[in-house]
Design a protein around this motif. Sequence first.
Motif, short mmCIF file in Angstrom:
data_model
loop_
_atom_site.label_atom_id
_atom_site.label_comp_id
_atom_site.label_asym_id
_atom_site.label_seq_id
_atom_site.Cartn_x
_atom_site.Cartn_y
_atom_site.Cartn_z
N ASN A 144 -1.89 -1.02 13.35
CA ASN A 144 -0.58 -1.40 13.91
C ASN A 144 0.10 -2.49 13.09
O ASN A 144 1.10 -3.07 13.53
CB ASN A 144 -0.74 -1.84 15.36
N GLY A 145 -0.42 -2.78 11.90
CA GLY A 145 0.17 -3.81 11.05
C GLY A 145 0.61 -3.26 9.71
O GLY A 145 0.62 -3.99 8.71
N VAL A 146 0.97 -1.98 9.67
CA VAL A 146 1.44 -1.33 8.44
C VAL A 146 2.77 -0.65 8.74
O VAL A 146 2.88 0.13 9.69
CB VAL A 146 0.42 -0.30 7.93
N TRP A 147 3.80 -0.94 7.91
CA TRP A 147 5.14 -0.42 8.17
C TRP A 147 5.71 0.29 6.94
O TRP A 147 5.49 -0.13 5.80
CB TRP A 147 6.09 -1.56 8.55
N PHE A 148 6.49 1.33 7.19
CA PHE A 148 7.19 2.04 6.11
C PHE A 148 8.16 1.10 5.40
O PHE A 148 8.88 0.33 6.05
CB PHE A 148 7.96 3.23 6.69
N ILE A 192 0.86 -1.18 0.00
CA ILE A 192 0.00 0.00 0.00
C ILE A 192 0.89 1.24 0.00
O ILE A 192 1.84 1.32 0.78
CB ILE A 192 -0.94 0.00 1.22
N GLU A 193 0.59 2.18 -0.88
CA GLU A 193 1.41 3.38 -0.97
C GLU A 193 0.52 4.61 -0.97
O GLU A 193 -0.65 4.56 -1.35
CB GLU A 193 2.26 3.35 -2.23
N GLU A 201 5.80 4.31 0.41
CA GLU A 201 5.36 2.93 0.26
C GLU A 201 5.39 2.21 1.60
O GLU A 201 6.35 2.31 2.36
CB GLU A 201 6.25 2.21 -0.76
N PHE A 202 4.31 1.46 1.83
CA PHE A 202 4.16 0.71 3.08
C PHE A 202 3.94 -0.76 2.76
O PHE A 202 3.40 -1.11 1.71
CB PHE A 202 2.96 1.22 3.88
#
Length: 654
Positions: free
Chosen positions: A287-291, A209-210, A275-276
């Motif tokens: 809390n489950g999305v990171w750079f 996901i971006e 972008e993630f």
Amino acid sequence: MFKSVLVANRGEIACRVFRTAKRMGIRTVAVYSEADAGAPHVREADEAVLIGPAPARESYLGGAKVLAAAKATGAEAIHPGYGFLSENADFAEAVAAAGLIWIGPDPKSIRAMGLKDAAKQLMIEAGVPVTPGYQGADQSEETLTAEAARIGYPVLIKAVAGGGGKGMKRVDDPADFAAGLASAKREGAAAFGDDRVLIERYITRPRHIEVQVFGDRHGNVVHLYERDCSLQRRHQKVIEEAPAPGMSDAVRAAVTDAAIKAARAVDYVGAGTIEFIADASDGLKANGVWFMEMNTRLQVEHPVTESVTGVDLVEWQFRVAAGEPIPLQQDQIRLNGWAMEARLYAEDPANGFLPSIGRLEHFVLPDDIRVDTGVEQGGEVSQFYDPMIAKLIVHEDTREAAAARLAEAAGEVEVWPVRTNAGFLKRCLEHPRFVAGDVDTGFIAAEEEVLQSPASDEAALAALTLIAEAALDDGAVRADPFSPWVGQPGLSYGMRLNAAPRSTVWARMDGAALSGEVEPASAGWRSPDGTMAGVGFDQVQVGDRVFGYQALDDGFILFVDGEARRVTPWRAATGGAGVAASDGALRAPMPGKVVAAPVEAGASVTKGQTVVVLEAMKMEHALTAPFDGVVESVAAVGDQVAEAAVLAVVKAPE
């Protein structure tokens, strides 16, 4: 506003930028290599300058040549497009030093986000969540191996200067780490001139996901919502959409807030993408999305954002580069409907997705949707550049409608003799999992068998119909088409008493044997089940379906569901479609450069073992032993080879 712009890129990228420039009354300048002398982007520009031979390193990547072209044509600004020099901080500085306007972010921002390891550390300091991993300076194999073990398998090895899936290797087993590391370093060095890597924990059900961000020199930073780019093959995006399926307001707020925070951390100006990577194992959670990384340029998939927001991002780039503020405030940017984009590649899904190069003798794309392309019928797909030849973009009220319309559009693609992935795209878009929004980056690999499905029964009947019609067009047959004594290659007439005459037809379609019966009728040919089939100009109709075709000296090309299928007459007496036993010769599937030869002449190998590695179209392709045996000969590393050149020979044991 400046009055002229040079676009330091080619193909659909240059054509896309020119479109906005012309609408705004800005004079356009193109640069081109010798291979692109007849390309559409050269004709569409107000002025064009030749900057070197076909290889990108000798033309489009030559910053000094681009600057000389700008000076010679009086261009006031340079737009780098996406790819090539777009994220080259040194080039951005050289543009400014030459007194020209650079349409992109400041060089310091490019440098801050250009190296993945430094960018991750910067994001940690800015409070942006990042994927667990290692981005240290110690690049010894011993340290990297130990760090991979600490992180836990599977891991992802990534070139620190990478992008587009190049220099990226997933490793599931510690025993494969050394080979994966060596390959990632080679690709990183070849593509970016930097063989350093970082290591990340591999998320088993990742979503890509971006967020599109935009900043100006007046302190404004906004986002234009998110895109989902999870449908990927070998880490390269295939289908993108906006917004992301299953995105709640809470998760969207968390992701876009993190994106704004990341952009502000580097004082970002212009168009950029944060972008993630998201863990999709239990739905999207804040809390489950990171750079993952930042692309300091416009993205290939920017049209889907333009479609759902109504914003021309290139126009915004021009205005911000000219010193104007962003035209809209955050609360004025709204989502509208659903957009999807499919990347049409010149590649052959039936042959391991290897790039397909050559002349576009037949090239037809849908004309009722947005299509971004930089090639045309009669043009060449070159070995020197990325194999993406077009983008198909749709915008509908709902996701279901967008997927259906894009699938229909992919099915309307007609290209020959260059192969494309259009049929593959159509099957992806129609797959129940995709339609339901159940996507992750492993979708294509998991569903590959279904996505490589054969031609439909209707296509087979259409192929047989074309062979029958071709036989009837022969003068001898036309004189008495129903004679029991007359036969044609691929067509046999049988006399029947008290029954309508039928013809048994044999054909090959892409090498596979077909046979069936058709019978003539006043309105055309009819299959035994009564379905009507007739042939019009470059079309054949079977029931309610109409297929395009192109006649060849020895048969036809039948266009069905986005794919081009070669149809030729075939008699059962000529034998089946068997394949001769391999002679042990490993031949280059396309022109390229030998970058590795893990085994030497005289070495014993097992079936499936890598013998030689070819670099072509910016990617590595491993050629493996067809059976157990001994390597009789192998090409030297560094050799430039032509298509079908023998790279190695494996001799079977006696």
